[in-house]
Design an enzyme around this catalytic site. Structure first.
Site, PDB file in Angstrom:
ATOM      1  N   TYR A 113      -5.551  -5.155  -9.884  1.00  0.00           N
ATOM      2  CA  TYR A 113      -5.749  -5.443 -11.312  1.00  0.00           C
ATOM      3  C   TYR A 113      -7.113  -6.075 -11.587  1.00  0.00           C
ATOM      4  CZ  TYR A 113      -0.727  -4.560 -11.863  1.00  0.00           C
ATOM      5  OH  TYR A 113       0.520  -3.983 -11.863  1.00  0.00           O
ATOM      6  N   LYS A 170       1.832  -1.659   2.188  1.00  0.00           N
ATOM      7  CA  LYS A 170       1.824  -0.210   2.430  1.00  0.00           C
ATOM      8  C   LYS A 170       0.862   0.032   3.602  1.00  0.00           C
ATOM      9  CE  LYS A 170       3.040   3.991   1.200  1.00  0.00           C
ATOM     10  NZ  LYS A 170       4.400   4.506   1.449  1.00  0.00           N
ATOM     11  N   ASP A 211       7.729   1.233  -0.652  1.00  0.00           N
ATOM     12  CA  ASP A 211       8.703   2.238  -1.099  1.00  0.00           C
ATOM     13  C   ASP A 211      10.092   1.910  -0.538  1.00  0.00           C
ATOM     14  OD1 ASP A 211       7.393   2.691   1.300  1.00  0.00           O
ATOM     15  OD2 ASP A 211       7.368   4.866   1.123  1.00  0.00           O
ATOM     16  N   ASP A 216       4.383  -7.031  -9.178  1.00  0.00           N
ATOM     17  CA  ASP A 216       4.638  -6.765 -10.589  1.00  0.00           C
ATOM     18  C   ASP A 216       5.849  -5.835 -10.718  1.00  0.00           C
ATOM     19  OD1 ASP A 216       4.383  -6.489 -13.283  1.00  0.00           O
ATOM     20  OD2 ASP A 216       2.507  -5.358 -13.253  1.00  0.00           O
ATOM     21  N   ASP A 266      10.100  -6.985 -11.478  1.00  0.00           N
ATOM     22  CA  ASP A 266      10.838  -6.428 -12.616  1.00  0.00           C
ATOM     23  C   ASP A 266      12.099  -5.706 -12.146  1.00  0.00           C
ATOM     24  OD1 ASP A 266       9.122  -7.414 -14.470  1.00  0.00           O
ATOM     25  OD2 ASP A 266       8.733  -5.499 -15.462  1.00  0.00           O
TER      26      ASP A 266
END
Ligand code: NAD
Length: 363
Positions: free
Chosen positions: A143, A193, A225, A249, A253
């Site tokens: 970000y 990852k 994943d 993030d 959620d």
């Protein structure tokens, strides 16, 4: 001498003032029981700050936060300010304060209370006992990484962002996660990852190095994943999950839907010097002013403040126990109401929690 903690109180917009007032009532009760003093100093943030000063985070508010032991925030935003330009919106005040206080670790606990287990979208037998905490790196990663932008290449428009982490950024958030795990069930799951991304290979290397200083804490690595799947398949097996900005993030959620209501989710954003506590939900303009908002997320956020900023672990646990008890007694705000339970408004729920805190403290 009585200990005094200075708390910057930023109520914000919509239901912000309603739920923050509820949390202050709980803090006042804790203050009486434990003989500590909380000094509240209010500041403006968000839409109300725009209306009164033209700035979503006035300098005065920032100054107040920099001179406090912790910040308690309600929520910002609402339809009144939706049409302002991006850099003038209430939400801009939030981004600015997180950056200014260098709050690099975002903590999102997710606890499924037995009394509300039927509100979860997952089967009770899968979700029962879930009590996890996502530690998300908040001020770096994709970000913020440079270079970024939309540009032209060989006659085509392309977009680009950069996922970059330096060792010190990984180390400080990982240390926070291990320290927190020590106060919980002593397990850390690091999510990356590393099978594809170089930045994740470095992430994993640093996490393994930091883990050596915490031999009493179990460490597990998951690819993002797989982590997304395991969160749904076996949520109750997680304790602390540490990960970078974008993965955190998304995963926080995903984990946040497990308890079944936004009104139950607290959060903390922590740096080396400062910390800010707020509910995960927004200003809920659709119910603002009706006094029916669920105050539990903000009360739990105040509980996190006691634990992480003031080292008052016992008081924090007492608040959680009182909330559990209140739910077991059948009290519900409208967002978590179901047939056969007792509907209460914001003040009613707060009152019941306060009563239970007092009763449990005397046991
Ligand atoms: P929201 O979280 O405010 O509301 C979503 C839904 O959940 C609404 O139906 C609302 O009534 C309900 N809800 C939320 N909190 C509740 C509570 N404590 N008790 C009962 N019901 C509750 O999200 P939104 O509607 O997308 O956003 C509204 C405004 O809040 C927007 O301006 C948005 O930008 C802002 N926002 C602010 C924050 C923040 O301050 N950290 C976070 C998210 C959204």
């Amino acid at each position: 001498m009585e200990k005094v903690f200075k708390i910057a109180v930023l109520k914000g917009d919509g239901i912000g003032p309603e739920v923050v007032d509820a949390a202050l009532e709980v803090l006042n009760t804790i203050s009486q029981i434990y003989g500590v003093k909380f000094e509240y100093r209010e500041g403006l943030i968000g839409g109300i700050a725009i209306d009164e000063t033209g700035d979503p985070l006035p300098d005065e508010t920032l100054e107040l936060c920099l001179n406090s032991d912790a910040v308690l925030l309600g929520a910002v935003g609402g339809p009144t300010w939706d049409n302002l330009p991006q850099d003038k919106k209430p939400e801009r005040g939030l981004l600015k304060i997180r950056k200014a206080l260098n709050l690099y670790a975002n903590l999102r606990p997710v606890k499924v209370f037995d009394a509300l287990i039927d509100s979860s979208p997952l089967k009770p037998e899968v979700v029962r006992g879930t009590d996890l905490l996502v530690v998300r790196e908040l001020v770096s990663g994709i970000y913020y990484g440079e270079p970024r932008g939309i540009y032209e290449e060989n006659g085509k428009r392309c977009g680009k962002n950069t996922m970059k982490y330096c060792e010190d950024e990984i180390e400080r958030v990982t240390r926070k996660a291990f320290e927190i795990a020590r106060k919980r069930r002593k397990k850390v799951t690091s999510v990356d990852k590393a099978n594809v991304l170089d930045v994740s290979a470095l992430w994993r290397e640093v996490v393994n190095r930091v883990a050596k200083d915490y031999p009493d804490v179990e460490l597990e690595h998951l690819y993002v994943d797989n982590a997304a799947m395991q969160l749904i398949r076996r949520p109750s097996t997680f304790d602390v999950i540490v990960t970078g900005n974008i993965f955190g993030d998304i995963l926080s959620d995903e984990a946040g839907v497990l308890p079944g209501s936004l009104g139950m989710l607290p959060s903390a954003s922590i740096g080396d010097k400062y910390a800010l506590y707020e509910p995960v939900h927004g200003s809920a303009p659709d119910i603002a002013g009706q006094a029916i908002a669920n105050p539990i997320a903000t009360i739990l956020s105040a509980g996190m403040m006691l634990k992480y900023s003031f080292n008052m672990d016992e008081a924090s646990a007492l608040i959680e126990k009182a909330i559990k008890e209140t739910l077991n007694q059948g009290y519900r705000t409208a967002d978590i109401y179901s047939e056969g339970t007792i509907k209460v408004d914001t003040k009613g729920m707060t009152q019941k929690i306060v009563e239970n805190i007092k009763r449990l403290a005397n046991k």
